[in-house]
Design a protein around this motif. Structure first.
Motif, PDB file in Angstrom:
ATOM      1  N   VAL A  58      28.477   6.279  30.998  1.00  0.00           N
ATOM      2  CA  VAL A  58      28.000   6.664  30.629  1.00  0.00           C
ATOM      3  C   VAL A  58      27.566   8.503  30.979  1.00  0.00           C
ATOM      4  N   LEU A  59      28.489   9.272  31.127  1.00  0.00           N
ATOM      5  CA  LEU A  59      28.428  10.516  30.673  1.00  0.00           C
ATOM      6  C   LEU A  59      29.141  10.573  30.094  1.00  0.00           C
ATOM      7  N   ALA A  96      28.579  22.142  30.649  1.00  0.00           N
ATOM      8  CA  ALA A  96      28.321  21.004  30.708  1.00  0.00           C
ATOM      9  C   ALA A  96      29.518  19.880  30.380  1.00  0.00           C
ATOM     10  N   TRP A  97      30.039  20.261  28.732  1.00  0.00           N
ATOM     11  CA  TRP A  97      31.670  20.381  28.481  1.00  0.00           C
ATOM     12  C   TRP A  97      31.879  20.235  29.465  1.00  0.00           C
ATOM     13  N   ALA A  98      32.177  21.329  30.026  1.00  0.00           N
ATOM     14  CA  ALA A  98      33.678  21.147  31.637  1.00  0.00           C
ATOM     15  C   ALA A  98      33.395  20.058  32.651  1.00  0.00           C
ATOM     16  N   GLY A  99      32.202  20.652  32.767  1.00  0.00           N
ATOM     17  CA  GLY A  99      31.727  19.789  34.586  1.00  0.00           C
ATOM     18  C   GLY A  99      32.260  18.069  33.981  1.00  0.00           C
ATOM     19  N   LEU A 100      31.620  18.051  32.432  1.00  0.00           N
ATOM     20  CA  LEU A 100      31.453  16.033  32.702  1.00  0.00           C
ATOM     21  C   LEU A 100      32.722  15.859  32.117  1.00  0.00           C
ATOM     22  N   SER A 101      33.464  16.269  31.515  1.00  0.00           N
ATOM     23  CA  SER A 101      34.919  16.353  31.128  1.00  0.00           C
ATOM     24  C   SER A 101      35.639  16.381  32.768  1.00  0.00           C
ATOM     25  N   LEU A 102      35.324  17.031  33.118  1.00  0.00           N
ATOM     26  CA  LEU A 102      36.020  16.975  34.689  1.00  0.00           C
ATOM     27  C   LEU A 102      35.436  15.263  35.480  1.00  0.00           C
ATOM     28  N   LEU A 121      44.897  13.313  31.714  1.00  0.00           N
ATOM     29  CA  LEU A 121      43.824  12.697  31.887  1.00  0.00           C
ATOM     30  C   LEU A 121      42.127  13.364  30.823  1.00  0.00           C
ATOM     31  N   LEU A 122      42.306  15.203  31.976  1.00  0.00           N
ATOM     32  CA  LEU A 122      41.143  16.212  31.660  1.00  0.00           C
ATOM     33  C   LEU A 122      41.226  16.607  29.938  1.00  0.00           C
ATOM     34  N   LEU A 123      42.627  16.759  29.574  1.00  0.00           N
ATOM     35  CA  LEU A 123      43.076  16.944  28.799  1.00  0.00           C
ATOM     36  C   LEU A 123      42.184  15.954  26.906  1.00  0.00           C
ATOM     37  N   GLY A 124      42.717  15.047  27.806  1.00  0.00           N
ATOM     38  CA  GLY A 124      42.505  13.784  26.684  1.00  0.00           C
ATOM     39  C   GLY A 124      40.609  13.915  27.153  1.00  0.00           C
TER      40      GLY A 124
END
Length: 483
Positions: A58-59, A96-102, A121-124
């Protein structure tokens, strides 16, 4: 920093949604929730992993909507002449990219057992979202990701690059935070390159994205713009189509006669547009050819036996083949709507049937197109079923046949403007009927001839009922004039 401008940018995709046709979104959401609930019910021990993966998907879907909207708002004129617009767009995309990746990494790390480190996991997650952002702009990347792994492992690149992989792993183990920081900086910088600065290259890229977006929107209403809408690669791929269609049109015009058959042959070019049988045939041949070539290359490189792969991949190949063969026919009624302005003039063609005869002629044209496609696709499914030793794959054909008569033989004069919902409904109905028959055959042991007979009987009954109603309906063309 004021949050209002950024919220306007980030929430634009939701505020600009289609409010007139919400049922398609609601139906897809209901199906997703139903599928998730069914999965949790059937495998309760996997409930937490399924919920976590669903939330992460969903994210990622939210990211696709946001980045697509931001690129649409990045108009060349706004980027060049509106002070602060480009900076706010870039900051919104990076936030948005940083928040959704996190969020994606945290969900997977907290909810799934035996996960690697949170940093990995964060890098992936960040890399996946960055790739999806670029794939929104450059659709060819989806082709790369679909065949890239097969070629990578099939050609032995994994063994040739083993030393590099080992060095990168050792570097990560030695300095994980430093590598993570540098990688995130590189990915963030790559995202900033998605947005133009208002120059000529930006204008060209924005126009190409606009054509692709309009083509996608039109396709949800059954109107197809052709491969040329997808840039230079699409133009190159569409050249054989254009030459073949042009040759056929010249042939039809050269052989024109004031007879009903000749007039309907010319009318079919207008009525079906890009869903004309020649377009569909060439598209199907190209799709099947590419799929077959990819299939044999992949398994030749992998060095595996074909019979085992026929058996394991039969279900996916059957769904793909059925989608190529059946789904375009379900959009034929929508094509009548998109050519309705030309239909009033077309009725003046010498020899074109009128009144009830025109109703029957249009119905025969639609039905002939669908039944020929059904027969050819069923033959392909039969060959696949024979190769995979799984006759139940023919249930997809049995599920499509009733729709070929019940859905297509409707009164064109009373049809309404096509929407995304009217485009999706027959496809969903076909999949539900096909898989319903598949489950009847597999789980309940229903004989395949009985299912085939039921499909033919239902199709004949629907066809007879629709044909009688259609014959008594007002003149078919122009379509939709009584809606």
């Amino acid at each position: 920093m004021k949050a209002a401008p950024y919220s306007q940018l980030l929430l634009a995709f939701w505020r600009q949604r289609d409010r007139e046709s919400p049922w398609g979104r609601r139906a897809l959401f209901a199906l997703a929730v139903l599928g998730l609930a069914l999965g949790v019910y059937l495998a309760p021990q996997l409930a937490m992993p399924m919920l976590a993966l669903s939330a992460a998907l969903v994210l990622m879907s939210l990211w696709m909507a946001i980045i697509g909207s931001l690129m649409q708002q990045n108009h060349p004129h706004a980027a060049r002449f509106v002070p602060g617009h480009l900076r706010q767009t870039l900051e919104s995309a990076l936030a948005a990219w940083a928040g959704l990746s996190l969020g994606s990494a945290a969900l997977l790390w907290l909810c799934l057992p035996q996960m690697p480190s949170f940093a990995l996991l964060l890098l992936g997650a960040a890399a996946v979202l960055a790739f999806m952002g670029w794939a929104t702009r450059e659709w060819q990347l989806w082709l790369v990701i679909s065949i890239g792994p097969v070629l990578f492992f099939g050609t032995g690149l994994d063994r040739r690059l083993a030393a590099l992989s080992t060095a990168l792993r050792e570097l990560w183990l030695a300095q994980p935070l430093s590598v993570l920081a540098l990688s995130l900086l590189a990915l963030g910088w790559s995202l900033t390159r998605l947005f133009g600065r208002g120059d000529a290259a930006h204008a060209e890229a924005y126009a190409r994205l606009g054509r692709m977006r309009r083509a996608a929107e039109d396709s949800m209403q059954g109107k197809y713009a052709g491969a040329a809408a997808f840039g230079r690669v699409g133009e190159w791929l569409s050249q054989p189509f254009a030459l073949a269609v042009s040759a056929w049109q010249c042939h039809v015009v050269a052989q024109a006669e004031p007879t009903g058959q000749s007039a309907m042959r010319r009318a079919e070019i207008v009525l079906h547009g890009r869903q004309h049988w020649l377009h569909q045939s060439l598209g199907a041949v190209m799709a099947v050819g590419i799929a077959a070539l990819s299939f044999f290359i992949a398994f030749a490189l992998a060095g595996q036996g074909l019979q085992d792969n026929w058996t394991k991949g039969a279900y996916g190949m059957a769904i793909g083949l059925a989608s190529i063969g059946f789904n375009p026919c379900f959009t034929l009624p929508n094509m009548l709507w998109h050519s309705r302005r030309e239909q009033a003039l077309m009725r003046l063609l010498p020899g074109l049937p009128q009144g009830e005869a025109l109703n029957r002629a249009v119905a025969r044209m639609q039905l002939r197109h669908a039944l020929v496609a059904w027969a050819l696709t069923t033959a392909g499914l039969g060959l696949l079923a024979w190769a995979a030793n799984n006759a139940a794959l023919l249930c997809l054909a049995f599920g499509a046949l009733p729709l070929s008569t019940g859905w297509l033989l409707r009164a064109p004069s009373r049809m309404k403007s096509p929407t995304a919902w009217t485009t999706v409904v027959p496809i969903l109905a076909f999949m539900l009927m096909g898989w319903g028959m598949f489950l009847l055959q597999k789980d309940l042991g229903t004989p395949l001839p009985l299912l085939a007979g039921a499909s033919v009987a239902l199709s004949a009954a629907l066809g007879a009922w629709r044909w009688r109603t259609l014959s008594a309906a007002p003149t078919a063309l122009p379509a939709g004039r009584l809606s």
